[in-house]
Design a protein around this motif. Structure first.
Motif, PDB file in Angstrom:
ATOM      1  N   GLY A 159      64.006  85.416 162.271  1.00 58.51           N
ATOM      2  CA  GLY A 159      64.384  86.686 161.473  1.00 58.51           C
ATOM      3  C   GLY A 159      63.175  87.014 160.811  1.00 58.51           C
ATOM      4  O   GLY A 159      62.179  86.939 161.102  1.00 58.51           O
ATOM      5  N   GLY A 160      63.104  87.350 159.460  1.00 58.19           N
ATOM      6  CA  GLY A 160      62.309  87.889 158.401  1.00 58.19           C
ATOM      7  C   GLY A 160      62.649  87.809 157.039  1.00 58.19           C
ATOM      8  O   GLY A 160      63.928  87.720 156.814  1.00 58.19           O
ATOM      9  N   VAL A 161      61.732  87.942 156.099  1.00 60.31           N
ATOM     10  CA  VAL A 161      62.082  87.679 154.836  1.00 60.31           C
ATOM     11  C   VAL A 161      60.760  88.419 154.044  1.00 60.31           C
ATOM     12  O   VAL A 161      60.056  88.706 154.166  1.00 60.31           O
ATOM     13  N   ALA A 162      61.483  89.265 153.067  1.00 58.42           N
ATOM     14  CA  ALA A 162      60.590  89.871 152.094  1.00 58.42           C
ATOM     15  C   ALA A 162      61.308  89.340 150.712  1.00 58.42           C
ATOM     16  O   ALA A 162      62.064  89.339 150.254  1.00 58.42           O
ATOM     17  N   ALA A 163      59.958  88.715 150.222  1.00 59.95           N
ATOM     18  CA  ALA A 163      60.001  88.221 148.699  1.00 59.95           C
ATOM     19  C   ALA A 163      58.758  88.035 148.373  1.00 59.95           C
ATOM     20  O   ALA A 163      57.749  87.055 148.719  1.00 59.95           O
ATOM     21  N   ASN A 164      58.038  88.812 147.458  1.00 61.07           N
ATOM     22  CA  ASN A 164      56.746  88.893 147.066  1.00 61.07           C
ATOM     23  C   ASN A 164      56.541  89.334 145.658  1.00 61.07           C
ATOM     24  O   ASN A 164      57.309  90.186 145.208  1.00 61.07           O
ATOM     25  N   GLU A 165      55.483  89.170 144.809  1.00 66.80           N
ATOM     26  CA  GLU A 165      55.170  89.473 143.684  1.00 66.80           C
ATOM     27  C   GLU A 165      53.704  89.897 143.568  1.00 66.80           C
ATOM     28  O   GLU A 165      53.028  88.954 144.152  1.00 66.80           O
ATOM     29  N   PRO A 166      53.296  90.928 143.016  1.00 65.73           N
ATOM     30  CA  PRO A 166      53.832  91.782 142.347  1.00 65.73           C
ATOM     31  C   PRO A 166      54.451  92.902 143.198  1.00 65.73           C
ATOM     32  O   PRO A 166      55.084  94.134 142.712  1.00 65.73           O
ATOM     33  N   GLU A 167      54.386  92.982 144.663  1.00 63.89           N
ATOM     34  CA  GLU A 167      54.888  94.080 145.325  1.00 63.89           C
ATOM     35  C   GLU A 167      55.742  93.256 146.586  1.00 63.89           C
ATOM     36  O   GLU A 167      55.054  92.269 147.051  1.00 63.89           O
ATOM     37  N   GLY A 168      56.706  93.762 146.894  1.00 59.64           N
ATOM     38  CA  GLY A 168      57.340  93.422 148.115  1.00 59.64           C
ATOM     39  C   GLY A 168      58.157  94.139 148.868  1.00 59.64           C
ATOM     40  O   GLY A 168      58.751  94.272 149.745  1.00 59.64           O
ATOM     41  N   SER A 169      58.698  95.418 147.929  1.00 60.11           N
ATOM     42  CA  SER A 169      59.692  96.495 148.557  1.00 60.11           C
ATOM     43  C   SER A 169      58.895  97.310 149.651  1.00 60.11           C
ATOM     44  O   SER A 169      59.603  97.665 150.635  1.00 60.11           O
ATOM     45  N   TRP A 170      57.632  97.315 149.667  1.00 56.09           N
ATOM     46  CA  TRP A 170      56.999  98.467 150.512  1.00 56.09           C
ATOM     47  C   TRP A 170      57.318  98.233 151.935  1.00 56.09           C
ATOM     48  O   TRP A 170      57.225  99.087 152.879  1.00 56.09           O
ATOM     49  N   TRP A 171      57.734  96.772 152.475  1.00 57.51           N
ATOM     50  CA  TRP A 171      57.968  96.577 153.985  1.00 57.51           C
ATOM     51  C   TRP A 171      59.552  96.644 154.173  1.00 57.51           C
ATOM     52  O   TRP A 171      59.704  96.396 155.291  1.00 57.51           O
ATOM     53  N   TRP A 172      60.156  97.250 153.257  1.00 59.77           N
ATOM     54  CA  TRP A 172      61.659  97.170 153.919  1.00 59.77           C
ATOM     55  C   TRP A 172      62.448  98.288 153.025  1.00 59.77           C
ATOM     56  O   TRP A 172      63.364  98.788 153.564  1.00 59.77           O
ATOM     57  N   TYR A 173      61.963  98.749 151.843  1.00 59.26           N
ATOM     58  CA  TYR A 173      62.695  99.945 151.347  1.00 59.26           C
ATOM     59  C   TYR A 173      61.694 100.841 150.476  1.00 59.26           C
ATOM     60  O   TYR A 173      60.943 100.362 149.857  1.00 59.26           O
ATOM     61  N   PRO A 174      61.813 102.188 150.568  1.00 58.60           N
ATOM     62  CA  PRO A 174      61.090 103.027 149.561  1.00 58.60           C
ATOM     63  C   PRO A 174      61.531 102.881 148.235  1.00 58.60           C
ATOM     64  O   PRO A 174      62.728 102.858 148.080  1.00 58.60           O
ATOM     65  N   SER A 175      60.543 102.847 147.198  1.00 61.63           N
ATOM     66  CA  SER A 175      61.012 102.545 145.964  1.00 61.63           C
ATOM     67  C   SER A 175      59.913 103.246 145.038  1.00 61.63           C
ATOM     68  O   SER A 175      58.821 103.700 145.445  1.00 61.63           O
ATOM     69  N   ASN A 176      60.306 103.049 143.731  1.00 58.45           N
ATOM     70  CA  ASN A 176      59.683 103.431 142.358  1.00 58.45           C
ATOM     71  C   ASN A 176      59.131 102.130 141.865  1.00 58.45           C
ATOM     72  O   ASN A 176      59.643 101.518 141.086  1.00 58.45           O
ATOM     73  N   ASP A 177      57.798 101.600 142.629  1.00 61.00           N
ATOM     74  CA  ASP A 177      57.698  99.998 142.685  1.00 61.00           C
ATOM     75  C   ASP A 177      56.922  99.509 141.329  1.00 61.00           C
ATOM     76  O   ASP A 177      55.647  99.428 141.234  1.00 61.00           O
ATOM     77  N   HIS A 178      57.562  99.663 140.331  1.00 63.58           N
ATOM     78  CA  HIS A 178      56.985  98.987 138.864  1.00 63.58           C
ATOM     79  C   HIS A 178      58.155  98.443 138.092  1.00 63.58           C
ATOM     80  O   HIS A 178      59.121  99.070 138.175  1.00 63.58           O
ATOM     81  N   PRO A 179      58.201  97.220 137.543  1.00 62.84           N
ATOM     82  CA  PRO A 179      58.971  96.808 136.638  1.00 62.84           C
ATOM     83  C   PRO A 179      59.792  97.697 135.515  1.00 62.84           C
ATOM     84  O   PRO A 179      60.969  97.421 135.266  1.00 62.84           O
ATOM     85  N   THR A 180      59.155  98.650 135.147  1.00 66.06           N
ATOM     86  CA  THR A 180      59.545  99.489 134.060  1.00 66.06           C
ATOM     87  C   THR A 180      60.717 100.430 134.704  1.00 66.06           C
ATOM     88  O   THR A 180      61.426 101.119 133.905  1.00 66.06           O
TER      89      THR A 180
END
Length: 501
Positions: free
Chosen positions: A150-171
């Motif tokens: 399968g596959g895994v998404a888990a990364n810092e400081p960015e990890g969402s780009w490869w599985w869902y669109p987001s406002n990608d900042h901790p704030t």
């Protein structure tokens, strides 16, 4: 985490922020929040309250498809706005109407709604997409880890780009519903509680719900063949403990289980140090990935198997669970505030060592301080503002923990543990900065702490022991050469947690 984006690339990204509005129209939302380390991460003009992700994933081909429904409120009038995303998009709707969209920059999905959005209005954005995540590279790499099943998404400081669109900042934290259909016999894991599982025509859908605000990089997705346990254990406070182990961990399985199966016990103990556990579930999973790091994905910690290469390691579990208070519940205001995450998580390992009778926090501070001479360039890294290239440098962890011990020695036991427990309560489920922590610690202790914290966090060089402004981590001025604590090697084995892959 990965090898850091270079400063030059980050500086170039600032150019994306300057997007003037066309005369007579509402303004364009910025393509970044302007974080000094990563200026083009996140976006301007809106605040997300909820992500609903309904996905389908085929492990055999690494094909991910689905629909993201994003609930947000505008913070300014918008003729156009951005999401952070790297996958191919098929369709976008805003408030039920077709919207124009385009991929711009390195990871920007630029959306132009049919009707400009007024300030302070609720907005529903629906993004349909399909792609092969492992084939998409940003800055020359992919944050999606392929596994044999399968596959895994888990990364810092960015990890969402490869599985869902987001406002990608901790704030911009939000709640999440993640529902993933996978072939029967395969499991899908995400954050929070498993609220639904159903099978039809050879596919099983797993539905996970995170009801507490969560930073985008702390959202995780793992698909594979797991031994998944969602019902067996709770902490003393009644928090469900969820664990999952890849069925092909091989030589790492025993050590991984011997470590993670103590999650409930360690969570209960950390609650005596930091206050009540902040989320509805706690746990961790170990997929069959070749990396060497762990990541504090909220309520469901990601561990690489090689974290346990030398045997069981409860110290790494204590580190990642400490982040649930320091980093996940109280998230950083900007990425330069990383000490608030890593300094305290490393210090939690020192406290756990003391609890286990393998060396006190004081002894670990003595040993850490003595182990590096003053001329070592390690002392030039500033935990309070290390720069993006040194954001996960070992000095942020160890010198950061020395700063915590110096604080403890300066304010005394009662005030120190009041700070340790009170800080997560003061900013629970929110964001805070180093300046906020300094002000809080001064208020609780009643002591001026600027000189102390500056010497350990923001001043190059090895702080002198026993001076008025920089109290030693211990009584180094009078102590003989310290002895290596028994826990030292296990703690240092976690230095690869954020060493890249």
């Amino acid at each position: 985490m990965r090898t850091r984006l270079t400063l030059a690339a980050a500086a170039a990204a600032v150019l994306l922020l300057a997007q003037p509005a066309t005369a007579g129209t509402a303004p364009f939302g910025s393509a970044g929040v302007g974080d000094p380390y990563y200026p083009d991460y996140g976006n301007g003009g809106y605040d997300v309250s909820h992500y609903d992700l309904r996905l389908t994933y085929q492990p055999a081909t690494d094909q991910l498809s689905g629909t993201a429904t994003i609930l947000a409120t505008t913070t300014e009038a918008l003729a156009r706005f951005n999401l952070d995303f790297a996958l191919a998009v098929q369709d976008v709707q805003v408030n039920g109407r077709q919207a124009k969209f385009a991929a711009t920059g390195d990871h920007e999905l630029e959306i132009t709604p049919a009707v400009p959005l007024a300030k302070g209005k609720k907005v529903t954005v629906v993004v349909r997409y399909a792609d092969v995540p492992s084939s998409r590279k940003v800055y020359g790499w992919t944050g999606w880890q392929r596994t044999p099943d399968g596959g895994v998404a888990a990364n810092e400081p960015e990890g969402s780009w490869w599985w869902y669109p987001s406002n990608d900042h901790p704030t911009d934290k939000a709640t999440f519903d993640v529902s993933v259909a996978v072939p029967d016999g395969t499991q899908a894991i995400s954050n929070g509680a498993l609220v639904g599982q159903s099978s039809k025509l050879g596919w099983t859908r797993y539905s996970w719900r995170q009801t507490k605000p969560q930073a985008t990089y702390l959202a995780t997705l793992a698909v594979g063949r797991f031994d998944l346990d969602t019902t067996t254990t709770t902490t003393a406070a009644g928090v469900p403990v969820i664990t999952a182990y890849s069925r092909d961990l091989g030589e790492y399985e025993g050590a991984a289980r011997a470590s993670l199966e103590r999650t409930g016990e360690i969570t209960d103990w950390l609650a005596t140090q930091f206050g009540p556990y902040p989320f509805a579930t706690v746990g961790g999973y170990v997929p069959n990935v070749p990396t060497r790091y762990a990541l504090e994905t909220q309520g469901q910690v990601f561990y690489s198997p090689k974290v346990f290469a030398a045997g069981s390691n409860t110290s790494v579990v204590a580190h990642e669970l400490a982040h649930q208070w320091y980093g996940d519940s109280v998230s950083l205001e900007r990425w330069s505030d990383i000490w608030l995450n890593e300094g305290f998580a490393r210090y939690a390992q020192w406290l756990w060592s003391e609890h286990e009778g393998e060396g006190t926090a004081q002894e670990l501070a003595d040993w850490t301080y003595a182990s590096r001479p003053a001329e070592d360039p390690w002392w030039q890294v500033l935990p309070g503002d290390p720069g993006p290239d040194n954001q996960f440098h070992s000095a942020v962890y160890d010198r950061g923990a020395l700063a915590v011990q110096a604080l403890r020695n300066a304010v005394g036991e009662q005030a120190f543990f009041a700070i340790l427990r009170g800080w997560p309560a003061e900013h629970r489920l929110g964001n805070a900065s180093l300046a906020d922590f300094r002000a809080y610690a001064e208020r609780i202790s009643g002591k001026p702490l600027n000189a102390l914290l500056d010497s350990w966090l923001l001043t190059p060089g090895k702080p002198a022991p026993g001076t008025a402004t920089t109290p030693a981590p211990a009584g180094l001025a009078k102590a003989a050469t310290p002895q290596e604590p028994r826990s030292w090697k296990q703690i240092k084995a976690t230095d690869s947690l954020h060493a890249g892959h």
